[in-house]
Design a protein around this motif. Structure first.
Motif, PDB file in Angstrom:
ATOM      1  N   PRO A 231       0.174   8.993  -2.575  1.00 39.18           N
ATOM      2  CA  PRO A 231       0.748   9.075  -3.922  1.00 39.18           C
ATOM      3  C   PRO A 231       0.813  10.511  -4.424  1.00 39.18           C
ATOM      4  O   PRO A 231      -0.017  11.343  -4.052  1.00 39.18           O
ATOM      5  CB  PRO A 231      -0.194   8.244  -4.774  1.00 39.18           C
ATOM      6  CG  PRO A 231      -1.425   8.049  -3.984  1.00 39.18           C
ATOM      7  CD  PRO A 231      -1.102   8.303  -2.553  1.00 39.18           C
ATOM      8  N   PRO A 232       1.783  10.801  -5.270  1.00 44.15           N
ATOM      9  CA  PRO A 232       1.889  12.154  -5.817  1.00 44.15           C
ATOM     10  C   PRO A 232       0.702  12.456  -6.733  1.00 44.15           C
ATOM     11  O   PRO A 232       0.195  11.551  -7.409  1.00 44.15           O
ATOM     12  CB  PRO A 232       3.198  12.141  -6.592  1.00 44.15           C
ATOM     13  CG  PRO A 232       3.441  10.709  -6.916  1.00 44.15           C
ATOM     14  CD  PRO A 232       2.806   9.911  -5.812  1.00 44.15           C
TER      15      PRO A 232
ATOM     16  N   HIS B  29      -7.447   9.306  -6.316  1.00 39.36           N
ATOM     17  CA  HIS B  29      -6.162   9.902  -6.714  1.00 39.36           C
ATOM     18  C   HIS B  29      -6.349  11.409  -6.933  1.00 39.36           C
ATOM     19  O   HIS B  29      -7.258  11.823  -7.643  1.00 39.36           O
ATOM     20  CB  HIS B  29      -5.619   9.245  -7.985  1.00 39.36           C
ATOM     21  CG  HIS B  29      -4.186   9.559  -8.214  1.00 39.36           C
ATOM     22  ND1 HIS B  29      -3.168   8.769  -7.742  1.00 39.36           N
ATOM     23  CD2 HIS B  29      -3.585  10.616  -8.824  1.00 39.36           C
ATOM     24  CE1 HIS B  29      -2.011   9.311  -8.063  1.00 39.36           C
ATOM     25  NE2 HIS B  29      -2.245  10.435  -8.716  1.00 39.36           N
TER      26      HIS B  29
ATOM     27  N   GLY C 265       3.365  14.087  -9.671  1.00 36.46           N
ATOM     28  CA  GLY C 265       4.263  14.758  -8.743  1.00 36.46           C
ATOM     29  C   GLY C 265       5.014  15.814  -9.532  1.00 36.46           C
ATOM     30  O   GLY C 265       4.412  16.632 -10.218  1.00 36.46           O
TER      31      GLY C 265
ATOM     32  N   ILE D 260       1.737   3.696  -9.554  1.00 36.56           N
ATOM     33  CA  ILE D 260       2.170   4.623  -8.496  1.00 36.56           C
ATOM     34  C   ILE D 260       1.370   4.367  -7.225  1.00 36.56           C
ATOM     35  O   ILE D 260       1.933   4.336  -6.126  1.00 36.56           O
ATOM     36  CB  ILE D 260       2.048   6.074  -8.965  1.00 36.56           C
ATOM     37  CG1 ILE D 260       3.152   6.347  -9.984  1.00 36.56           C
ATOM     38  CG2 ILE D 260       2.122   7.052  -7.811  1.00 36.56           C
ATOM     39  CD1 ILE D 260       2.987   7.614 -10.740  1.00 36.56           C
ATOM     40  N   ASN D 261       0.082   4.180  -7.370  1.00 37.15           N
ATOM     41  CA  ASN D 261      -0.750   3.921  -6.187  1.00 37.15           C
ATOM     42  C   ASN D 261      -0.358   2.612  -5.510  1.00 37.15           C
ATOM     43  O   ASN D 261      -0.340   2.538  -4.281  1.00 37.15           O
ATOM     44  CB  ASN D 261      -2.238   3.910  -6.574  1.00 37.15           C
ATOM     45  CG  ASN D 261      -2.754   5.308  -6.869  1.00 37.15           C
ATOM     46  OD1 ASN D 261      -2.196   6.306  -6.411  1.00 37.15           O
ATOM     47  ND2 ASN D 261      -3.817   5.391  -7.633  1.00 37.15           N
ATOM     48  N   GLU D 262      -0.021   1.594  -6.297  1.00 35.51           N
ATOM     49  CA  GLU D 262       0.426   0.326  -5.724  1.00 35.51           C
ATOM     50  C   GLU D 262       1.760   0.489  -4.987  1.00 35.51           C
ATOM     51  O   GLU D 262       1.959  -0.081  -3.926  1.00 35.51           O
ATOM     52  CB  GLU D 262       0.579  -0.732  -6.808  1.00 35.51           C
ATOM     53  CG  GLU D 262      -0.741  -1.187  -7.388  1.00 35.51           C
ATOM     54  CD  GLU D 262      -0.572  -2.038  -8.638  1.00 35.51           C
ATOM     55  OE1 GLU D 262       0.587  -2.379  -8.998  1.00 35.51           O
ATOM     56  OE2 GLU D 262      -1.600  -2.354  -9.272  1.00 35.51           O
ATOM     57  N   ALA D 263       2.646   1.283  -5.560  1.00 37.36           N
ATOM     58  CA  ALA D 263       3.980   1.471  -4.972  1.00 37.36           C
ATOM     59  C   ALA D 263       3.924   2.297  -3.690  1.00 37.36           C
ATOM     60  O   ALA D 263       4.774   2.124  -2.811  1.00 37.36           O
ATOM     61  CB  ALA D 263       4.908   2.137  -5.981  1.00 37.36           C
ATOM     62  N   THR D 264       2.966   3.199  -3.587  1.00 30.24           N
ATOM     63  CA  THR D 264       2.914   4.078  -2.421  1.00 30.24           C
ATOM     64  C   THR D 264       1.814   3.694  -1.433  1.00 30.24           C
ATOM     65  O   THR D 264       1.755   4.252  -0.366  1.00 30.24           O
ATOM     66  CB  THR D 264       2.702   5.538  -2.842  1.00 30.24           C
ATOM     67  OG1 THR D 264       1.468   5.638  -3.563  1.00 30.24           O
ATOM     68  CG2 THR D 264       3.847   6.053  -3.676  1.00 30.24           C
ATOM     69  N   GLY D 265       0.956   2.747  -1.843  1.00 29.11           N
ATOM     70  CA  GLY D 265      -0.210   2.396  -1.039  1.00 29.11           C
ATOM     71  C   GLY D 265       0.099   1.442   0.031  1.00 29.11           C
ATOM     72  O   GLY D 265      -0.372   1.221   1.014  1.00 29.11           O
TER      73      GLY D 265
END
Length: 86
Positions: free
Chosen positions: A2-3, A33, A60, A81-86
């Motif tokens: 994640p960014p 994070h 980001g 964001i973490n869910e989307a990139t994890g």
């Protein structure tokens, strides 16, 4: 990955002490994070055009908040964001 959350601060900034507290809060609540504090007086600092004042919170390169955001709203955004990139 994640960014990172990037928090831009500068000397003499009225809200920057609180911004540093928020950066530390996120670091404690979401230790996996990446959180970066960017001091605008650092000549090596890369400052995106969207940073027009301090404090500024970017995830980001996307401006999340100019000024200090609500802590829970910030955590919620980081979680998304973490869910989307994890």
């Amino acid at each position: 990955m994640p960014p990172p959350l990037r928090v831009f601060v500068a000397p003499g900034c009225a809200g920057c002490a609180r911004a540093l507290e928020l950066a530390a809060f996120v670091g404690r609540r979401r230790p996996t994070h990446s959180v970066e504090v960017v001091d605008l007086t650092d000549p090596r600092a890369r400052v995106p055009d969207s940073v027009v004042g301090t404090p500024a919170f970017l995830i980001g390169d996307r401006l999340f908040s100019l000024g200090n955001p609500d802590p829970e709203r910030l955590l919620t955004e980081i979680d998304h964001i973490n869910e989307a990139t994890g």
